[in-house]
Design an enzyme around this catalytic site. Structure first.
Site, mmCIF file in Angstrom:
data_model
loop_
_atom_site.group_PDB
_atom_site.id
_atom_site.type_symbol
_atom_site.label_atom_id
_atom_site.label_comp_id
_atom_site.label_asym_id
_atom_site.label_seq_id
_atom_site.Cartn_x
_atom_site.Cartn_y
_atom_site.Cartn_z
ATOM 1 N N HIS A 283 -30.865 9.691 2.283
ATOM 2 C CA HIS A 283 -30.616 11.050 2.759
ATOM 3 C C HIS A 283 -31.813 11.952 2.470
ATOM 4 C CE1 HIS A 283 -27.810 13.867 4.643
ATOM 5 N NE2 HIS A 283 -28.613 14.745 4.085
ATOM 6 N N ASN B 88 -31.839 4.307 10.107
ATOM 7 C CA ASN B 88 -30.626 4.905 10.684
ATOM 8 C C ASN B 88 -31.004 5.525 12.037
ATOM 9 O OD1 ASN B 88 -28.747 6.904 11.396
ATOM 10 N ND2 ASN B 88 -27.878 6.825 9.351
ATOM 11 N N HIS C 91 -29.974 9.538 15.261
ATOM 12 C CA HIS C 91 -30.555 10.720 15.900
ATOM 13 C C HIS C 91 -31.246 10.423 17.229
ATOM 14 C CE1 HIS C 91 -28.919 13.091 12.857
ATOM 15 N NE2 HIS C 91 -29.588 12.501 11.894
ATOM 16 N N GLU D 32 -24.615 3.607 -2.706
ATOM 17 C CA GLU D 32 -25.803 4.260 -2.146
ATOM 18 C C GLU D 32 -25.834 5.668 -2.710
ATOM 19 O OE1 GLU D 32 -26.338 4.227 2.148
ATOM 20 O OE2 GLU D 32 -27.734 5.918 2.018
ATOM 21 N N THR E 196 -24.046 14.508 6.393
ATOM 22 C CA THR E 196 -23.217 14.129 5.243
ATOM 23 C C THR E 196 -23.763 14.834 4.007
ATOM 24 O OG1 THR E 196 -23.071 11.993 6.348
ATOM 25 C CG2 THR E 196 -22.123 12.145 4.161
ATOM 26 N N ARG F 248 -20.183 12.755 17.514
ATOM 27 C CA ARG F 248 -21.188 13.765 17.896
ATOM 28 C C ARG F 248 -22.518 13.139 18.296
ATOM 29 N NH1 ARG F 248 -22.356 16.649 12.156
ATOM 30 N NH2 ARG F 248 -20.141 17.088 12.373
ATOM 31 N N HIS G 170 -24.070 5.417 12.163
ATOM 32 C CA HIS G 170 -22.859 6.093 11.688
ATOM 33 C C HIS G 170 -22.004 6.440 12.899
ATOM 34 C CE1 HIS G 170 -21.300 9.759 9.111
ATOM 35 N NE2 HIS G 170 -20.320 9.013 9.560
ATOM 36 N N GLU H 152 -22.008 2.706 9.080
ATOM 37 C CA GLU H 152 -21.534 3.830 8.246
ATOM 38 C C GLU H 152 -20.285 4.403 8.886
ATOM 39 O OE1 GLU H 152 -24.054 7.160 7.678
ATOM 40 O OE2 GLU H 152 -25.651 5.894 6.955
ATOM 41 N N ARG I 151 -19.235 8.608 13.787
ATOM 42 C CA ARG I 151 -18.433 9.705 13.238
ATOM 43 C C ARG I 151 -17.152 9.850 14.033
ATOM 44 N NH1 ARG I 151 -21.597 13.552 9.805
ATOM 45 N NH2 ARG I 151 -19.684 14.737 9.863
HETATM 46 N N1 PXP Z 1 -27.389 7.203 4.169
HETATM 47 C C1 PXP Z 1 -26.208 7.733 4.532
HETATM 48 C C2 PXP Z 1 -24.965 7.172 3.935
HETATM 49 C C3 PXP Z 1 -26.132 8.792 5.476
HETATM 50 O O1 PXP Z 1 -24.948 9.299 5.820
HETATM 51 C C4 PXP Z 1 -27.328 9.258 6.040
HETATM 52 C C5 PXP Z 1 -27.287 10.376 7.035
HETATM 53 O O2 PXP Z 1 -26.663 9.964 8.189
HETATM 54 C C6 PXP Z 1 -28.529 8.650 5.668
HETATM 55 C C7 PXP Z 1 -28.543 7.641 4.697
HETATM 56 C C8 PXP Z 1 -29.841 9.009 6.285
HETATM 57 O O3 PXP Z 1 -30.169 10.326 6.025
HETATM 58 P P1 PXP Z 1 -31.400 10.975 6.777
HETATM 59 O O4 PXP Z 1 -31.041 11.004 8.235
HETATM 60 O O5 PXP Z 1 -31.523 12.322 6.168
HETATM 61 O O6 PXP Z 1 -32.587 10.088 6.531
#
Ligand code: PXP
Length: 243
Positions: free
Chosen positions: A191, A10, A13, A154, A104, A52, A46, A73, A48
């Site tokens: 997550h 993901n 960031h 998930e 999330t 952001r 994602h 996402e 949003r």
């Molecule tokens: N899966 C989903 C559905 C999420 O919303 C997120 C956070 O954006 C993640 C995985 C990844 O989480 P993390 O950034 O804590 O690894």
């Protein structure tokens, strides 16, 4: 032999860092080839509602660069479902969204508006997109996800990540992963996972895909993105090989 678990990175960031200055760098799409070369099986982002981190133009640029698969996402809003229909990613993961949350913070409430949720899943299927629902690892959410027509669930691993020593969180992931698989769902998780805590989740045989973001970008600050992905891949493969 237990099949290899897919790792989707993901990259939100990378955009978070850029948005700290509202500037031009780093470019999220530039992360795509580095993650893929380092062993990512897919790229997740994602979009949003409050934009952001990722912007619409980032998503288009990511789609253009991905050579593996793209997992978009989104919240199940009319705007986002229409966007997914236009972009046709390999997979959509539907997530809950609250503007005031930092990230999330929990799974989707799959009983809140089942009619809309099932309709969204149908629309995505018609567009050729598989749908995964980001849920808490409970029996009720898993069963309802199947009833709504989802292809995958998930499991939100945040509770496990915050209290890895609490056996009840891992037990819930294990038992509901087995339940999901027995119901015909593909089972994913994500997550708060890191190289240090991913092993126990990677070792759940029914979990076929992990989505990991924050740790990879954090670690990349010190060792670079490719090495951060490779370290995670090695931690997952090591746990899987020990099964
Ligand atoms: N899966 C989903 C559905 C999420 O919303 C997120 C956070 O954006 C993640 C995985 C990844 O989480 P993390 O950034 O804590 O690894």
């Amino acid at each position: 032999m237990t099949p290899r678990q897919r790792l989707y990175i993901n990259i939100d960031h990378v955009a978070t860092i850029r948005q700290a200055r509202r500037g031009h760098e780093p470019v999220p799409a530039d992360a795509v080839p580095l993650c893929e070369q380092a062993g990512a099986d897919g790229i997740t982002a994602h979009l949003r509602e409050d934009r952001r981190h990722m912007q619409d133009s980032d998503i288009l640029a990511v789609v253009a660069r991905v050579t593996t698969v793209f997992n978009l996402e989104i919240a199940g809003t009319a705007e986002m479902i229409a966007l997914a229909e236009r972009l046709r990613p390999h997979q959509v993961t539907l997530v809950p969204e609250r503007r005031e949350e930092v990230t999330t913070e929990g799974g989707l409430d799959v009983s809140a508006d089942p009619t809309t949720l099932a309709a969204n899943i149908r629309r995505l299927r018609v567009a050729g997109i598989r749908t995964s629902l980001f849920i808490d690892a409970t029996r009720e959410s898993t069963t309802r996800s199947r009833d709504l027509g989802a292809d995958a669930v998930e499991f939100h691993t945040g509770r496990y990540a915050h209290a890895p020593a609490d056996p009840s969180t891992l037990d819930a992931l294990r038992s509901n992963a087995a339940l999901g698989r027995s119901l015909g769902l593909a089972v994913h998780a994500g997550h708060g996972l890191t190289t240090d805590n991913v092993g126990a989740v990677a070792a759940i045989p029914e979990i076929e895909e992990l989505n990991i973001g924050h740790h990879v970008v954090s670690r990349a600050v010190f060792v670079g993105l490719e090495r951060a992905v490779r370290e995670l891949r090695a931690a997952m493969d090591g746990a899987r090989a020990a099964l």
